[in-house]
Each structure stands twice: as structure tokens, then as C-alpha cells.
Design a protein around this motif. Structure first.
Motif, short mmCIF file in Angstrom:
data_model
loop_
_atom_site.label_atom_id
_atom_site.label_comp_id
_atom_site.label_asym_id
_atom_site.label_seq_id
_atom_site.Cartn_x
_atom_site.Cartn_y
_atom_site.Cartn_z
N HIS A 93 46.42 24.89 42.42
CA HIS A 93 45.45 25.09 41.33
C HIS A 93 45.17 26.58 41.14
CE1 HIS A 93 41.99 24.08 38.76
NE2 HIS A 93 41.45 25.14 39.32
N ASP A 94 44.90 27.26 42.23
CA ASP A 94 44.59 28.70 42.15
C ASP A 94 45.76 29.50 41.58
OD1 ASP A 94 42.08 28.13 43.16
OD2 ASP A 94 42.53 28.86 45.18
N LEU A 95 46.98 29.15 41.98
CA LEU A 95 48.17 29.82 41.47
C LEU A 95 48.29 29.62 39.96
CD1 LEU A 95 50.85 31.38 41.77
CD2 LEU A 95 51.92 29.17 42.35
N VAL A 96 48.11 28.38 39.50
CA VAL A 96 48.23 28.09 38.07
C VAL A 96 47.14 28.82 37.30
CG1 VAL A 96 48.17 26.28 36.30
CG2 VAL A 96 49.46 25.91 38.42
N VAL A 97 45.91 28.84 37.82
CA VAL A 97 44.83 29.56 37.14
C VAL A 97 45.17 31.03 37.03
CG1 VAL A 97 42.42 30.34 37.36
CG2 VAL A 97 42.99 27.92 37.72
N ARG A 98 45.63 31.64 38.12
CA ARG A 98 46.00 33.05 38.08
C ARG A 98 47.09 33.32 37.05
NH1 ARG A 98 48.20 34.01 43.28
NH2 ARG A 98 48.73 36.06 42.53
N PHE A 99 48.08 32.42 36.99
CA PHE A 99 49.17 32.57 36.03
C PHE A 99 48.64 32.48 34.60
CE2 PHE A 99 52.69 30.90 33.46
CZ PHE A 99 53.63 31.89 33.67
N LEU A 100 47.81 31.50 34.32
CA LEU A 100 47.26 31.34 32.96
C LEU A 100 46.37 32.52 32.58
CD1 LEU A 100 46.52 27.50 33.00
CD2 LEU A 100 48.44 28.70 31.90
N ARG A 143 56.36 34.39 41.68
CA ARG A 143 57.20 35.60 41.57
C ARG A 143 56.72 36.48 40.42
NH1 ARG A 143 61.20 31.89 42.31
NH2 ARG A 143 61.85 31.98 40.13
N HIS A 144 56.43 35.85 39.29
CA HIS A 144 55.97 36.62 38.13
C HIS A 144 54.66 37.34 38.46
CE1 HIS A 144 55.09 37.65 33.99
NE2 HIS A 144 53.86 37.21 34.19
N LEU A 145 53.74 36.65 39.09
CA LEU A 145 52.46 37.27 39.46
C LEU A 145 52.66 38.39 40.47
CD1 LEU A 145 50.21 34.11 39.64
CD2 LEU A 145 50.04 35.97 37.96
N ALA A 146 53.56 38.19 41.42
CA ALA A 146 53.81 39.23 42.42
C ALA A 146 54.39 40.48 41.76
CB ALA A 146 54.76 38.71 43.49
N GLU A 195 51.52 42.04 39.64
CA GLU A 195 50.48 42.65 40.48
C GLU A 195 51.01 43.84 41.24
OE1 GLU A 195 49.19 39.18 42.60
OE2 GLU A 195 48.08 38.42 40.86
N GLY A 196 52.34 43.92 41.41
CA GLY A 196 52.94 45.05 42.09
C GLY A 196 53.04 46.28 41.21
N GLN A 197 52.79 46.12 39.91
CA GLN A 197 52.92 47.25 38.96
C GLN A 197 51.79 48.22 39.12
OE1 GLN A 197 53.26 45.53 35.06
NE2 GLN A 197 55.23 44.64 35.50
#
Length: 148
Positions: free
Chosen positions: A102-109, A140-143, A146-148
Motif C-alpha cells: 500500500h505504501d509503495l503504491v501511494v508513494r508511486f501515485l 525501481r522508478h521511485l528509487a 529519489e536518487g536524483q
């Protein structure tokens, strides 16, 4: 990338497998939602009672009782007289995995630009119906982002 207006149907076996996967996700979603809520109630309020679950889920106490009976049969929940509901080790593991998804999906959205309320509401459905591969792609997309 545009999708053609009239896509060709996949082979029947592949198509059937997709629908079977979605039916299984629907069955699992209820259990995950309940154990996730029970875990949150235990953490925040020290107890999880059927009346509170019914109130927060927007269902009747009879619905909660039937679902809790199924969760007990599945070894996810225990009840103790006059003490409410508790999660078994399996229930705790399921709740933790559901919360993580759930937390991953929320962060992605949120990363896509949705407001927090919409991201939370939409995550309730998405989290149960995406594959592990899709969740890994979200991570992967979030990582990378967030790494930028």
C-alpha cells in the motif's frame, strides 16, 4: 505509446489466466484489508474489536463476523473472549506485506502528481491487483527518482 483501438485478443489460455489472477486478487484483497486494519487498530488503539472494524469498513457486524470466521479458518486471526481480535504470525506477516505494498503504491501515485487523498483511495484497489513485477517497477522508478 498509443494502443490500437481494436487490439487482438490474446490466446484463450493466456486470457483465462489473467482473469483467474484477478479473481484470486479479489479473494485475497478482503483478507489483506481486514488484517491490515486489525494490525493498525492494535498498534494505535491497543485493541481490535468487530464493532470498530465494521464502522471503519462500512459493513455490518454480521459481515465482519463472517469474514473473521474465514480469517480464523485460514489461520490469520485469533479471537479471545472479551478481548477482541488478534493476528497470528501469518496474519501479522500478511498485514505487514499489505501495508508495504500500500505504501509503495501511494508513494508511486504521489510521484505521478496525485493529491494525497486520491493516492490513498486509489491505492486501496491498485495494491491488490498489480503483479509483483509491476510493484518492482514502481519501486525501481521511485528509487531512480529519489536518487536524483
Amino acid at each position: 505509446m498509443r494502443v490500437p483501438a481494436h487490439r487482438a485478443l490474446p490466446p484463450a489460455e493466456e486470457h483465462a489466466a489473467r482473469f483467474a489472477q484477478q479473481r484470486e486478487a479479489d479473494r485475497t484483497a478482503v483478507a489483506e484489508d481486514y488484517v491490515e486494519l486489525i494490525a493498525a487498530l492494535l498498534a494505535q488503539e491497543g485493541e481490535a474489536r468487530a464493532v470498530e472494524i465494521a464502522r471503519r469498513m462500512g459493513v455490518t457486524q454480521a459481515t465482519v463476523a463472517a469474514t473473521v470466521a474465514r480469517l480464523q479458518r485460514d489461520g490469520l486471526v485469533e479471537t479471545k473472549p472479551y478481548r477482541g481480535l488478534f493476528l497470528t504470525e501469518g496474519g501479522q506477516a500478511m498485514a505487514a506485506a499489505a501495508r508495504e505494498r500500500h505504501d509503495l503504491v501511494v508513494r508511486f501515485l504521489l510521484a505521478l502528481g496525485l493529491d494525497h487523498a486520491s493516492a490513498e483511495a486509489d491505492a486501496e484497489g491498485v495494491e491488490h491487483h498489480v503483479s509483483p513485477a509491476t510493484l518492482a517497477a514502481f519501486a525501481r522508478h521511485l528509487a531512480q527518482r529519489e536518487g536524483q
